[in-house]
Design an enzyme around this catalytic site. Structure first.
Site, PDB file in Angstrom:
ATOM      1  N   LYS A 116       0.864  -1.187   0.000  1.00 40.67           N
ATOM      2  CA  LYS A 116       0.000   0.000   0.000  1.00 40.67           C
ATOM      3  C   LYS A 116       0.894   1.228   0.000  1.00 40.67           C
ATOM      4  CE  LYS A 116      -4.516   0.619   0.283  1.00 40.67           C
ATOM      5  NZ  LYS A 116      -5.483  -0.419  -0.127  1.00 40.67           N
TER       6      LYS A 116
HETATM    7  N1  GLU Z   1      -7.133  -0.109  -3.212  1.00 42.77           N
HETATM    8  C1  GLU Z   1      -7.912  -1.277  -3.511  1.00 42.77           C
HETATM    9  C2  GLU Z   1      -7.986  -2.201  -2.317  1.00 42.77           C
HETATM   10  O1  GLU Z   1      -7.853  -1.790  -1.199  1.00 42.77           O
HETATM   11  C3  GLU Z   1      -7.474  -1.964  -4.778  1.00 42.77           C
HETATM   12  C4  GLU Z   1      -6.042  -2.364  -4.855  1.00 42.77           C
HETATM   13  C5  GLU Z   1      -5.623  -2.847  -6.228  1.00 42.77           C
HETATM   14  O2  GLU Z   1      -6.446  -2.866  -7.126  1.00 42.77           O
HETATM   15  O3  GLU Z   1      -4.438  -3.198  -6.366  1.00 42.77           O
HETATM   16  O4  GLU Z   1      -8.263  -3.373  -2.461  1.00 42.77           O
END
Ligand code: GLU
Length: 427
Positions: A116
């Protein structure tokens, strides 16, 4: 430096997301027969990066910003996860979100680890030019860490397909050729996937429908749904729930929400939101606060805003019989216990909101193969993975006699542990 310090929030959250993530992990590993060293290894983020970087504001002045990227795990594949722009971003929050990405990808069986990123910024406080410059500079700070085979960012709270396009362009300009597979959630005309924008909300509703089937409640028009959050996840969940025939009685954004016991006309709400930028003053609705939304009379509650929303302060007042987590980490461990004691079914975040990363995976595969799928194919494959993952989790819940959160965590942690055992510790 002063500006950077001013941007840095020093007071800790009352309940930090990382506390929630670690508490969930500690609980789940008690059900698993794992060696202590494996349990310890998976508790740590693999790498953590902090970057402080300048952005020239429209008034000519330079302002410093702080950003993070955490790779929690690369055991099952390259790390995957979104980038968040928010004034609540902290290293601890990013650590938690990276850890949840590891479990989410493992649970739905896609070949990724978890990551993240986040920048401590209110994107609404920047002009479009400032937003682009901030994004390009943050992306260039991340160049040593990201690649289509090591770490693939995506949108999250406060970031958009346009922001992904700037990241893709910055990376491509640096290496000298176009690399669509460097990020997912891009606009379709530069290698984004059909259905990615709708994917998370759609997946939430798919889980809702399976859970209701199990609860013996299949009359959708008599099922009242309340949704907290009207960003990408909340608004798309509302749209798909409405399309499927549910009675969506309440929706909210950070400023508050709207309620209509007979059901909101969601297409009209979406138009109103697009035109005015907020939900307030929507005709044929009563205003309600976020606390009122969480505790309103409804059958299904979808928290799709952010972490730490369902806490020990409101868990005992929730009237829904089913909670489906669209956000990451919306429920604290203390609230989990109250919800469990009260016999409320909860479909956890790493299962319920996995639709986003599942279609991100499809986008990455399409980009690597330079072969685009149509929307029907994307939604058919999304449906297959979500339903299989849902029933896989139910099976583990029955086997261990645990709730769905524990079952999802157990399944995911076991998969990462098995792969880690097979790979072995290096050197
Ligand atoms: N931000 C989204 C999540 O928390 C998607 C992450 C992604 O598509 O890599 O799942």
């Amino acid at each position: 430096m002063v500006a950077a310090l001013m941007n840095t929030r020093v007071e800790p959250h009352i309940t930090s997301a990382y506390h929630t993530a670690i508490a969930q992990y500690n609980r789940a590993t008690q059900y698993l027969d794992l060696e202590d060293d494996l349990v310890d290894f998976m508790r740590y983020p693999r790498r953590e990066f902090t970057v402080n970087f300048p952005v020239r504001r429209d008034n000519g002045k330079i302002e410093m910003f702080t950003g993070y990227r955490v790779h929690h795990s690369t055991v099952l594949g390259p790390s995957k996860g979104g980038i968040r722009y928010s004034m609540d971003v902290t290293l601890d929050e990013v650590r938690a979100l990276a850890m949840w990405m590891t479990w989410k990808c493992a649970l739905v069986n896609i070949p990724y680890g978890g990551a993240k990123g986040g920048v401590l910024v209110d994107p609404k406080s920047l002009s479009l030019r400032e937003l682009e410059n901030l994004t390009r500079r943050y992306a260039s700070e991340l160049i040593p860490l990201i690649s289509p085979h090591s770490d693939i960012p995506a949108p999250d709270m406060g970031t958009t397909p346009q922001i992904m396009a700037w990241i893709m362009d910055t990376y491509s300009m640096t290496v000298g050729y176009s690399v669509p597979a460097i990020v997912t959630g891009k606009p379709i005309n530069i290698g984004g996937s059909q259905g990615r924008t709708e994917a998370t909300g759609r997946g939430v509703v798919i889980c809702t429908m399976e859970a209701l089937k199990q609860l013996g409640k299949s009359n959708k028009s008599k099922t009242n749904v309340a949704i907290q959050g009207f960003g990408n996840v909340g608004s798309n969940a509302a749209a798909y729930a409405y399309e499927m025939g549910f009675n969506v009685v309440a929706v909210s954004d950070i400023y508050g929400g709207i309620y209509n016991a007979n059901g909101l006309d969601i297409p009209a709400v979406l138009t109103h939101f697009k035109q005015t930028g907020s939900l307030t003053n929507f005709p044929e609705s009563e205003p309600l606060t976020n606390d009122e939304l969480l505790t309103c009379r409804c059958d299904v509650l979808i928290p799709a805003a952010m972490e730490n929303q369902i806490t020990e302060d409101n868990a005992s007042r929730i009237q829904a019989k089913l909670i489906v987590e669209g956000a990451n980490g919306p429920t604290t461990p203390e609230a989990d216990d109250i919800i469990d004691d009260r016999g409320i079914t909860l479909v956890p975040d790493i299962l319920a909101n996995a639709g986003g990363v599942v279609v991100s995976y499809f986008e990455w595969v399409q980009d690597l193969q330079s072969f685009a799928w149509d929307k029907d194919e994307v939604f058919r494959q999304l449906q297959r993975i979500m339903v299989n993952s849902y029933y896989g989790t139910v099976e583990v819940a029955e086997k261990h006699q645990v709730n769905m959160r524990m079952a999802a965590q157990i399944t995911a942690i076991q998969r990462v542990a098995d792969a880690l055992k097979t790979r072995g510790f290096y050197p």
